[in-house]
Structures are given as C-alpha cells and as structure tokens.
Design a protein around this motif. Structure first.
Motif, short mmCIF file in Angstrom:
data_model
loop_
_atom_site.label_atom_id
_atom_site.label_comp_id
_atom_site.label_asym_id
_atom_site.label_seq_id
_atom_site.Cartn_x
_atom_site.Cartn_y
_atom_site.Cartn_z
N UNK A 1 0.89 -1.15 0.00
CA UNK A 1 0.00 0.00 0.00
C UNK A 1 0.93 1.20 0.00
N UNK A 2 1.05 1.84 -1.16
CA UNK A 2 1.97 2.97 -1.31
C UNK A 2 1.53 4.11 -0.42
N UNK B 1 7.69 -13.25 5.37
CA UNK B 1 6.69 -12.18 5.30
C UNK B 1 5.77 -12.45 4.10
N UNK B 2 4.90 -13.47 4.19
CA UNK B 2 4.07 -13.81 3.04
C UNK B 2 3.13 -12.67 2.67
N UNK B 3 2.87 -12.51 1.37
CA UNK B 3 1.99 -11.42 0.93
C UNK B 3 0.54 -11.71 1.28
N UNK C 1 -1.12 -5.76 5.17
CA UNK C 1 0.33 -5.99 5.26
C UNK C 1 0.96 -5.06 6.29
N UNK C 2 2.10 -5.47 6.85
CA UNK C 2 2.79 -4.56 7.77
C UNK C 2 3.34 -3.37 7.00
N UNK C 3 3.45 -2.25 7.66
CA UNK C 3 4.03 -1.07 7.04
C UNK C 3 5.54 -1.26 6.92
N UNK C 4 6.09 -0.87 5.77
CA UNK C 4 7.53 -1.03 5.56
C UNK C 4 8.22 0.31 5.41
#
Length: 163
Positions: free
Chosen positions: A61-62, A126-128, A140-143
């Motif tokens: 998620x951009x 870290x599976x999608x 998803x976790x924030x990166x």
C-alpha cells in the motif's frame, strides 16, 4: 536482514501524478497488468473499479495520499515476479490501456529490481496478503516510505564497461 523490503515502490514523479489524480478521482489503486492492456504496465483505477480476485496478491500500500494506494498483481503473475521489487515510474506518452492517467499525456511504467538473497530470505518470512485475506481484514505490515526520488535509486543501472 531482519525487515523485509517493500515489494513495490513508486518514484517521486509518479507519486506527484498520483496525488494529482487522487484530487480529481478520489481514492485510487493499481493492478499490475498481466500483459493484455498495454503490455505489463501498472493500471491505475479509482479504488473499487477493478475487482480484486481472491488469488490476487497485494504487493504494497503505497504511502501516497491520505489512505495510501494499494498495488495488486494476479496470483500467477506474482509467482513469476515474487523475486522482483516493482518500481512504479511515469514517462511521457499515452499508454494503450484503461489507466486513468492517459489524458494527462503521461503513463505509468513498471520497472523491476531483483531482490538480493538476503531480501528473498526476509520475504520468505513475510508472506503477501491475498485478495481473500484482504477481504477478511488482513493488512500488510508497514515497511516505511514507498517513495524514491528516481527509479535509478531503486533500480541501479549496471556499470558500463570501460573501453
């Protein structure tokens, strides 16, 4: 490497265009084309105009705009691209698909960078998130930030041999 890298990034120029389009169209999403419309360009749609399938994969998620912009890819195409970081860029010209940037005289373009062995190792843990999981509320976790100044910042050009 402890933290998995982002599966998708966006250049500053593409993020600027995306913010302009958000002002006009509201929340947006990307779906990485599988080759029919405009080759393999990322297609940008108003959020919800493209129906995400249960097996589609959320790359990221951009962090563009208030709510972010999800980037999806089909499950089978993800299997071919899972070792590659997708970098969404923008170039002059009109694409041949249904993406909403076409009237701007610009088109989104996918660039890619192969993950390193260490990055692939971190991604294995870290599976999608799939479309079915997303529908159930999984996120998803924030990166961190997904915006890079230029495509070359994420996809360095190989050194040119001297003559």
């Amino acid at each position: 490497m402890d933290v998995a890298p982002a599966r998708a990034l966006i250049t500053r120029a593409a993020a600027d265009l995306l913010e302009k389009l958000q002002g006009r169209h509201g929340a947006l999403m990307f779906h990485q084309s599988g080759g029919c419309c405009d080759g393999s360009s990322p297609m940008c749609y108003p959020l919800g105009d493209f129906i995400v399938g249960d097996r589609d994969v959320l790359l990221a998620v951009l962090d563009v705009g208030d709510d972010g912009v999800p980037v999806w890819i089909s499950g089978p195409q993800f299997e071919a691209w899972k070792h590659t970081q997708l970098v969404i860029d923008v170039v002059p010209g009109r694409g041949g698909g249904f993406s909403i940037e076409a009237p701007e005289g610009m088109r989104f373009l996918s660039r890619g960078r192969a993950f390193t062995d260490a990055e692939n190792g971190a991604l294995a843990d870290d599976p999608p998130v799939t479309g079915a999981e997303y529908e159930k509320g999984v996120r998803p976790p924030s990166t961190g930030t997904h915006v890079v100044a230029e495509a070359v910042d994420a996809c360095p050009l190989p050194a040119t041999p001297s003559r």
